[in-house]
Enzyme design. Structure first.
Site, mmCIF file in Angstrom:
data_model
loop_
_atom_site.group_PDB
_atom_site.id
_atom_site.type_symbol
_atom_site.label_atom_id
_atom_site.label_comp_id
_atom_site.label_asym_id
_atom_site.label_seq_id
_atom_site.Cartn_x
_atom_site.Cartn_y
_atom_site.Cartn_z
ATOM 1 N N TYR A 296 22.076 2.249 12.874
ATOM 2 C CA TYR A 296 21.307 1.441 11.927
ATOM 3 C C TYR A 296 21.887 0.027 11.826
ATOM 4 O O TYR A 296 21.415 -0.884 12.486
ATOM 5 C CB TYR A 296 21.235 2.099 10.541
ATOM 6 C CG TYR A 296 20.007 1.653 9.782
ATOM 7 C CD1 TYR A 296 18.939 2.515 9.576
ATOM 8 C CD2 TYR A 296 19.872 0.337 9.316
ATOM 9 C CE1 TYR A 296 17.788 2.102 8.912
ATOM 10 C CE2 TYR A 296 18.731 -0.076 8.661
ATOM 11 C CZ TYR A 296 17.697 0.799 8.464
ATOM 12 O OH TYR A 296 16.567 0.375 7.825
ATOM 13 N N SER B 41 0.792 -1.232 0.000
ATOM 14 C CA SER B 41 0.000 0.000 0.000
ATOM 15 C C SER B 41 0.822 1.278 0.000
ATOM 16 O O SER B 41 0.267 2.359 -0.194
ATOM 17 C CB SER B 41 -0.942 0.010 1.215
ATOM 18 O OG SER B 41 -0.193 0.055 2.421
#
Length: 399
Positions: free
Chosen positions: A238, A51
């Site tokens: 990260y 989506s």
């Protein structure tokens, strides 16, 4: 009553939505793919998390570039009131389906918790009865802060933290347009394990196993998961943090899925993508500042990409073309542009000079980052022309 659409932010989270702007943005992405021409690719595609961002871009690219029929599984509601018009993904799904069906393509939207067994059952039933019986490509692009294990019922929550050390660095508040120093606390072992449970490769493999057991995977099926490794500039929060540990788990899952798919000559690939503007980009600590510097350098080199541009290059040129770049772990590396030593060196110099006085000026890629960020919810979209829209018209849109 005619609705008025306004972009609203809470810190680095965009909460307002412009449905008609999203329609234009979906059409812009479709047009980008069409402008590149067609290519030979898969024809029956399942996108888990289709989506928004990379999932939506994957669906658009394979449908309008390779002529693929698609199924998307995503979670996000539609309009509830004139003050709560729902999630961007709800509208992205609808406007993609309308455009795809207008060109004779199957575009099924399954609105469900993609981590659930019920979602797997719905997908398998649709593939068997209305999709030709098999899929030849599976994209895993789910992004969530929490996941409930469908077999145990236990719910896990992910965290974005460092591991083993406190990290201090610059960040920006997009709503207030302020520059500040942020402190990122190290994660506990339980938090690391929970983040891997949510964002690692376990669910990807569960999906592939369910599809294989139901005999709905075509001979030679391929599946990809999107990862990110980043560079030395962002590794402390990260790649060497909880997010990196989850991404490493995807590498392990890929190896297991490849073993699982041997009998049907299937292949699982980890795609290490580049840094782009997504909803996650704005909330990962320090990452917005990295993007402000990196994007400025990449723009100057003519290499800055939005998700649709990046995905188009991945599919058209690499996975289904002749320009694939794999590392020693077997991961596809379209992030090589970002990690070019010259790019990283220039970005480092620029990032070290970003401060309160210049972060939101043309010294950085502030305008690019903010425009792309607002585009995610249908604002500041190229080609959009405001027209009267009623709440009833939005409610009547069918997913």
């Amino acid at each position: 009553m005619t609705l008025e659409f306004k972009a609203k932010m809470r810190g680095n989270v965009l909460v307002g939505v412009n449905p008609m702007g999203l329609k234009q943005e979906v059409n812009n992405q479709i047009q980008y793919v069409k402008d590149q021409g067609t290519f030979e690719g898969p024809k029956k595609v399942l996108v888990l998390g289709g989506s928004s961002s990379y999932g939506l871009a994957s669906r658009i690219n394979l449908a309008f570039g390779a002529g693929a029929d698609t199924i998307s599984v995503s979670h996000g509601g539609g309009p509830r009131s004139e003050k709560n018009l729902g999630k961007p993904g709800w509208y992205n799904n609808i406007f993609f389906r309308q455009a795809a069906e207008a060109e004779g393509l199957i575009a099924k939207n399954i609105m469900a918790d993609a981590f659930s067994n019920e979602a797997k059952d719905q997908v398998i039933d649709f593939i068997k009865n209305e999709f030709g019986g098999k899929v030849d490509f599976v994209v895993y692009s789910l992004a969530s802060g929490r996941r409930t294990d469908p077999n145990t019922g236990e719910t896990y929550n992910s965290v974005i933290k460092s591991i083993g050390q406190e990290v201090v660095g610059p960040n920006v508040n997009l709503q207030k347009e302020t520059f500040f120093e942020q402190v990122l606390e190290p994660a506990t072992e339980a938090e690391i394990e929970d983040t891997v449970k949510v964002m690692g490769g376990e669910d990807w493999r569960m999906w592939m196993n369910a599809l294989q057991e139901a005999d709905v995977l075509a001979e030679g099926v391929e599946t990809v998961v999107y990862s990110y490794l980043g560079a030395e500039l962002n590794e402390s929060y990260y790649n060497k943090g909880t997010l990196g540990r989850a991404k490493a788990d995807c590498d392990k899952a890929a190896a297991l899925i490849n073993e699982d798919l041997k009998d049907i000559n299937g292949k699982a690939t980890v795609v290490v993508a580049t840094a782009v503007t997504t909803k996650a980009s704005s909330v990962i600590p320090f990452f917005p500042v990295y993007c402000l510097g990196l994007f400025k350098v990449m723009e100057a080199r003519g290499q800055h990409e939005t998700p649709i541009m990046h995905i188009d290059r991945i599919f058209r040129d690499m996975l289904f073309g002749d320009q694939a770049e794999f590392d020693e772990e077997g991961r596809l590396r379209p992030d090589s542009w970002e990690l070019d030593p010259e790019v990283q060196a220039e970005a480092k110099v620029l990032i070290e000079q970003i401060n309160q006085d210049n972060f939101n000026t043309d010294f950085t890629a502030w305008d690019t980052f903010m425009k792309e960020f607002l585009n995610l919810n249908g604002f500041e979209v190229d080609g959009y022309e405001e027209k009267p829209v009623t709440y009833e018209a939005l409610v009547n849109l069918k997913p």
